[in-house]
Scaffold this motif. Sequence first.
Motif, PDB file in Angstrom:
ATOM      1  N   MET A  92      37.932 -30.571  78.243  1.00 22.73           N
ATOM      2  CA  MET A  92      37.933 -29.376  77.927  1.00 22.73           C
ATOM      3  C   MET A  92      36.584 -29.043  77.102  1.00 22.73           C
ATOM      4  O   MET A  92      35.105 -28.068  77.154  1.00 22.73           O
ATOM      5  N   VAL A  93      36.235 -30.816  76.375  1.00 28.53           N
ATOM      6  CA  VAL A  93      35.018 -30.272  75.792  1.00 28.53           C
ATOM      7  C   VAL A  93      33.573 -30.387  76.801  1.00 28.53           C
ATOM      8  O   VAL A  93      32.547 -29.418  76.966  1.00 28.53           O
ATOM      9  N   ILE A  94      34.270 -31.386  77.482  1.00 26.48           N
ATOM     10  CA  ILE A  94      32.753 -31.387  79.506  1.00 26.48           C
ATOM     11  C   ILE A  94      33.055 -29.659  79.239  1.00 26.48           C
ATOM     12  O   ILE A  94      31.399 -29.064  79.780  1.00 26.48           O
ATOM     13  N   ILE A  95      34.102 -29.533  80.181  1.00 28.75           N
ATOM     14  CA  ILE A  95      33.781 -27.821  80.669  1.00 28.75           C
ATOM     15  C   ILE A  95      33.480 -27.188  79.716  1.00 28.75           C
ATOM     16  O   ILE A  95      32.736 -26.539  80.320  1.00 28.75           O
ATOM     17  N   THR A  96      33.364 -26.880  78.737  1.00 25.31           N
ATOM     18  CA  THR A  96      32.846 -26.337  77.284  1.00 25.31           C
ATOM     19  C   THR A  96      31.132 -26.116  77.062  1.00 25.31           C
ATOM     20  O   THR A  96      30.654 -25.438  77.289  1.00 25.31           O
ATOM     21  N   SER A  97      31.060 -27.497  77.513  1.00 26.80           N
ATOM     22  CA  SER A  97      29.463 -27.559  77.466  1.00 26.80           C
ATOM     23  C   SER A  97      28.956 -27.107  78.714  1.00 26.80           C
ATOM     24  O   SER A  97      27.476 -27.054  78.349  1.00 26.80           O
ATOM     25  N   LYS A  98      29.499 -27.384  80.696  1.00 28.32           N
ATOM     26  CA  LYS A  98      29.088 -27.133  81.243  1.00 28.32           C
ATOM     27  C   LYS A  98      28.438 -25.776  81.520  1.00 28.32           C
ATOM     28  O   LYS A  98      27.581 -24.986  81.624  1.00 28.32           O
ATOM     29  N   LEU A  99      29.429 -25.131  80.447  1.00 20.45           N
ATOM     30  CA  LEU A  99      30.278 -23.874  80.524  1.00 20.45           C
ATOM     31  C   LEU A  99      28.611 -23.437  79.967  1.00 20.45           C
ATOM     32  O   LEU A  99      28.560 -22.452  79.759  1.00 20.45           O
ATOM     33  N   ASN A 100      28.624 -23.442  78.704  1.00 22.72           N
ATOM     34  CA  ASN A 100      27.333 -23.713  77.378  1.00 22.72           C
ATOM     35  C   ASN A 100      26.013 -23.562  77.914  1.00 22.72           C
ATOM     36  O   ASN A 100      25.524 -22.702  78.376  1.00 22.72           O
ATOM     37  N   VAL A 101      25.402 -24.759  78.664  1.00 21.80           N
ATOM     38  CA  VAL A 101      25.036 -24.896  79.778  1.00 21.80           C
ATOM     39  C   VAL A 101      24.427 -24.179  80.671  1.00 21.80           C
ATOM     40  O   VAL A 101      23.861 -23.229  80.724  1.00 21.80           O
ATOM     41  N   MET A 102      25.176 -23.662  81.661  1.00 19.68           N
ATOM     42  CA  MET A 102      25.071 -22.425  82.446  1.00 19.68           C
ATOM     43  C   MET A 102      25.040 -20.885  81.931  1.00 19.68           C
ATOM     44  O   MET A 102      23.788 -20.660  82.357  1.00 19.68           O
ATOM     45  N   LEU A 103      25.285 -21.247  80.590  1.00 24.70           N
ATOM     46  CA  LEU A 103      24.991 -19.350  80.308  1.00 24.70           C
ATOM     47  C   LEU A 103      24.131 -19.481  80.059  1.00 24.70           C
ATOM     48  O   LEU A 103      23.051 -18.329  80.512  1.00 24.70           O
ATOM     49  N   LYS A 104      23.389 -20.522  79.453  1.00 22.17           N
ATOM     50  CA  LYS A 104      22.038 -20.702  78.904  1.00 22.17           C
ATOM     51  C   LYS A 104      21.293 -20.220  79.791  1.00 22.17           C
ATOM     52  O   LYS A 104      20.343 -19.747  79.533  1.00 22.17           O
ATOM     53  N   LYS A 105      20.972 -21.470  81.040  1.00 25.95           N
ATOM     54  CA  LYS A 105      19.989 -21.495  81.900  1.00 25.95           C
ATOM     55  C   LYS A 105      20.262 -19.712  82.094  1.00 25.95           C
ATOM     56  O   LYS A 105      19.282 -19.304  83.041  1.00 25.95           O
ATOM     57  N   ASN A 106      21.527 -19.085  82.666  1.00 26.04           N
ATOM     58  CA  ASN A 106      21.668 -17.649  83.187  1.00 26.04           C
ATOM     59  C   ASN A 106      21.303 -17.016  82.086  1.00 26.04           C
ATOM     60  O   ASN A 106      20.308 -16.160  82.674  1.00 26.04           O
ATOM     61  N   LEU A 107      21.084 -16.466  80.848  1.00 25.80           N
ATOM     62  CA  LEU A 107      19.826 -16.252  80.171  1.00 25.80           C
ATOM     63  C   LEU A 107      19.063 -16.108  80.046  1.00 25.80           C
ATOM     64  O   LEU A 107      17.996 -15.397  80.018  1.00 25.80           O
ATOM     65  N   VAL A 108      17.892 -17.561  80.531  1.00 21.05           N
ATOM     66  CA  VAL A 108      16.877 -17.834  80.547  1.00 21.05           C
ATOM     67  C   VAL A 108      16.609 -16.982  81.634  1.00 21.05           C
ATOM     68  O   VAL A 108      15.428 -16.335  81.557  1.00 21.05           O
ATOM     69  N   VAL A 109      17.197 -17.116  82.544  1.00 21.72           N
ATOM     70  CA  VAL A 109      16.274 -16.315  83.939  1.00 21.72           C
ATOM     71  C   VAL A 109      16.166 -15.688  83.469  1.00 21.72           C
ATOM     72  O   VAL A 109      15.587 -13.944  84.919  1.00 21.72           O
ATOM     73  N   ASN A 110      17.673 -14.979  83.165  1.00 21.78           N
ATOM     74  CA  ASN A 110      17.467 -13.113  83.229  1.00 21.78           C
ATOM     75  C   ASN A 110      16.688 -12.418  82.293  1.00 21.78           C
ATOM     76  O   ASN A 110      15.637 -11.301  82.718  1.00 21.78           O
ATOM     77  N   PHE A 111      16.150 -13.421  81.216  1.00 27.06           N
ATOM     78  CA  PHE A 111      15.428 -13.018  79.852  1.00 27.06           C
ATOM     79  C   PHE A 111      13.475 -13.297  80.636  1.00 27.06           C
ATOM     80  O   PHE A 111      12.954 -11.958  81.029  1.00 27.06           O
ATOM     81  N   SER A 112      14.031 -14.352  81.570  1.00 25.62           N
ATOM     82  CA  SER A 112      12.382 -13.787  82.348  1.00 25.62           C
ATOM     83  C   SER A 112      11.674 -13.118  82.871  1.00 25.62           C
ATOM     84  O   SER A 112      10.943 -12.763  83.367  1.00 25.62           O
ATOM     85  N   LEU A 113      13.242 -12.951  83.786  1.00 24.77           N
ATOM     86  CA  LEU A 113      13.213 -11.341  84.707  1.00 24.77           C
ATOM     87  C   LEU A 113      12.783  -9.937  84.760  1.00 24.77           C
ATOM     88  O   LEU A 113      12.011  -9.499  84.626  1.00 24.77           O
ATOM     89  N   VAL A 114      13.063 -10.140  83.326  1.00 25.77           N
ATOM     90  CA  VAL A 114      13.008  -8.545  82.761  1.00 25.77           C
ATOM     91  C   VAL A 114      12.057  -8.578  82.028  1.00 25.77           C
ATOM     92  O   VAL A 114      11.470  -8.025  82.074  1.00 25.77           O
ATOM     93  N   LEU A 115      10.917  -9.949  81.321  1.00 25.59           N
ATOM     94  CA  LEU A 115      10.253  -9.661  80.543  1.00 25.59           C
ATOM     95  C   LEU A 115       9.058  -9.426  81.869  1.00 25.59           C
ATOM     96  O   LEU A 115       7.833  -9.085  82.111  1.00 25.59           O
ATOM     97  N   LEU A 116       8.937 -10.084  82.618  1.00 24.19           N
ATOM     98  CA  LEU A 116       8.049 -10.413  84.124  1.00 24.19           C
ATOM     99  C   LEU A 116       8.218  -8.361  85.072  1.00 24.19           C
ATOM    100  O   LEU A 116       7.234  -8.094  85.012  1.00 24.19           O
ATOM    101  N   PHE A 117       9.407  -7.926  84.823  1.00 24.43           N
ATOM    102  CA  PHE A 117       9.396  -6.374  85.556  1.00 24.43           C
ATOM    103  C   PHE A 117       9.010  -5.771  84.002  1.00 24.43           C
ATOM    104  O   PHE A 117       8.257  -5.095  84.474  1.00 24.43           O
ATOM    105  N   ILE A 118       8.925  -5.973  82.686  1.00 24.43           N
ATOM    106  CA  ILE A 118       8.097  -5.211  81.673  1.00 24.43           C
ATOM    107  C   ILE A 118       6.608  -5.698  82.135  1.00 24.43           C
ATOM    108  O   ILE A 118       5.720  -4.500  82.148  1.00 24.43           O
ATOM    109  N   LEU A 119       5.929  -6.945  82.258  1.00 26.20           N
ATOM    110  CA  LEU A 119       4.773  -7.298  82.827  1.00 26.20           C
ATOM    111  C   LEU A 119       4.400  -7.087  84.010  1.00 26.20           C
ATOM    112  O   LEU A 119       3.616  -6.264  83.969  1.00 26.20           O
ATOM    113  N   SER A 120       4.856  -6.252  85.086  1.00 24.63           N
ATOM    114  CA  SER A 120       4.764  -6.140  86.356  1.00 24.63           C
ATOM    115  C   SER A 120       4.619  -4.776  86.577  1.00 24.63           C
ATOM    116  O   SER A 120       3.629  -3.836  86.759  1.00 24.63           O
ATOM    117  N   SER A 121       5.383  -3.514  85.123  1.00 25.31           N
ATOM    118  CA  SER A 121       5.318  -2.362  84.896  1.00 25.31           C
ATOM    119  C   SER A 121       4.080  -1.920  84.344  1.00 25.31           C
ATOM    120  O   SER A 121       3.670  -0.782  84.114  1.00 25.31           O
TER     121      SER A 121
END
Lengths: 138, 396
Positions: free
Chosen positions: A1-30
Motif C-alpha cells: 500500500m505504501v509503495i503504491i502511494t509513493s509511486k502515485l505521488n511520484v507520478m503526480l509530481k511528474k505530471n505536475l512538473v510536465v504540465n507546469f512546464s507546458l503552461v510556462l512555455l505557452f506563456i513565453l511563446s505568447s
Amino acid sequence: MVIITSKLNVMLKKNLVVNFSLVLLFILSSLKFYQSYDYVFLQSFQLDGGNEIAMYPEVIEIHHMIKNFQLKDYKLDGDLLNGLPMQRIVEFTYPIQLNSSSPFLFLSKTIENNDTVLLPSGCKLVEEGLRVSLYECK
Amino acid sequence: MNVNNSFTIKHALAFNAFFVLNYIAWFTGLQSIAPVIFTGLLIYFCYFAVESFKLKHTLPFLVILYLGLLSLGTVATSWDARSIWLFHAKRIFIDNSIFAQLDDYAIWSHNDYPVIAPLLSASFAKLIGFWNEIFPKASNVFFILPPLLIFYGHINNNRLFTLMVIGIFYIIAKLLLNGYMDGILALYALSTLIIAKYYFYDKQNVGLLFILQSIVLVNIKIEGFFIFAVIIASIFLTKPHITYANLKRYIICLVPIIFWALWKFIVHAHGVVNYIYGGLATNNLISLLDHVKSRFQPDSLLMIFEHTLLFKYYLLLALPLLFYRKIVNVQLDQIIKASLLFFALYWLFLFTVYVLTPHDLYWHLKGSATRTTLPLQLISLWIPILILKNYLSHKG
C-alpha cells in the motif's frame, strides 16, 4: 500500500512538473504576440477603429479632405508620391483613386518635407491642413 | 485518422467547406449570399465550441479563441498585410467583385495573387456593413483551425499537441495574426501532407477533406500550388505503387489544380502579370542561361544557402538524435519519411526560385526567405514530435 502511494505521488509530481512546464512555455511563446499587440479590442468593430495606429497622420488628413470636399479622384506630388506614403494613401482612400490628370493635388507641407515649391502655376489653395494642403489646379 | 472519433475530420471538413463555398459564391457572382455564408461559419463555430466541450476536445477551440481575441486587438500595419491581402479584400468588398483588383490599379499590390483569404475578410466586412483597420483580418484566424484540428487528430495526445502549438507560436509567431498569409500557408502545407498520408497510404475515407484542404492550399498564395505539387511528389515517391485504385486517388488531385488554373486563366485574361514571371518573360533563353550561370557563382550560392538553410528551428530535427538509444526501436513511419522528402523537395523548389529570380538576390532573400522557409521550419518541429509520439506509443 505504501509503495503504491509513493509511486502515485511520484507520478503526480511528474505530471505536475510536465504540465507546469507546458503552461510556462505557452506563456513565453505568447509573448511574441504581445510585442505587437495594439490594445484596440474595444475599437475592433467601430467605423474608424484602428485608423490612428494604422495610418500616418498625413494620410488621415488627406482622407478627411477627400471626404469633406467629396473628391472623385486626386493626384500627389513630392514626398507624398514616394513609395510608402503613396501606397498608404492609395490603400486608405480607396475607392477614391489616384489619377495623374485629376485637378485636385495634395502636397506635403511639414517642416521636413515642404513641397509647396512644387506647386504648379494656376493652382489655388482649397484647404490647408496641419501636414498637407489641397490645391485645385486648372 | 487515429483520433478516437471523427471529431477532427468532421470539423476540419466543415470549416474548409465554408472557405471553398465562400470562394465559389464570389466566383459565380453570388456574392450577395457571402454574408449568409459568413453567418453560417460563425454559427458553425459556436456548434464546434459546444461539441469541443462536450467531447472534451477543447484544445483546438481554446487556441483559436485565444488567437481570435488577439487578432481583434491588433491593427494591420505590416506591408504585405496592408498592401496585398487586406487591400485586395477591401477592393473586393467595396467593388463587390472578386475581380476588383484585376484592373491592375495599384500595381505594387501583386494583383495576380489568389484571393481565398481576402474573400473571407470581404464577406466578414459585408456582414458587418463597413470596413475598418482591425476586424477584417481577424477572419484569417479561421484558416488556422482546420490545420490545428488535423494536427490534433494525428497527434492524439494533449501534451504533445500543446507542445506543437507552442512550437507553432515560436516559429510562425506574429505571422499568424498580422494579416500575412505565410503562416497559414505553412500550416496548410503540413496539414495537407498529413491528410494526403491518410488518403493515399492508409486508403482512409478522407477524399473530400483532402480535396477541400488542397483547394484552400493552392488558393492561399502562389507558392501554394508548388507546395501541393511537392506534397503529391513526396507521397508518390515514398510509395510509388501505381494500381488502378491508387490512380483514381491521384486523379482527384486534378480538382484543386482546376481551381488554381481557373484563377490563373482569369488573371491572364485581364492582362495582369506576376512580377517574378514577368521579369523572366523578358529574358530570352540565352540571357536566362547567363542569369542562371551567374547565380551559380560561389557568392550567390552561399547567399541562398545562408538564407534558406540557417534557421535555428532546423536544429529541432537533430533533437531525436540526442535520444537515439531510447528511440532506436521506434519505427520511422511513412509520414516521417514523406515529411523528410517534402523538406528536401520544397527546399529544392525554393533554391530554384531564388536562382531564377530576376530581382536583386540579396534583396529578394532578405525580404522573403524567413517566410518562404516556414513550411520547412514547421516540419523541423513536426518530425521530432512524431518521433516522440511513436516513442510514447511504443513504450506503451
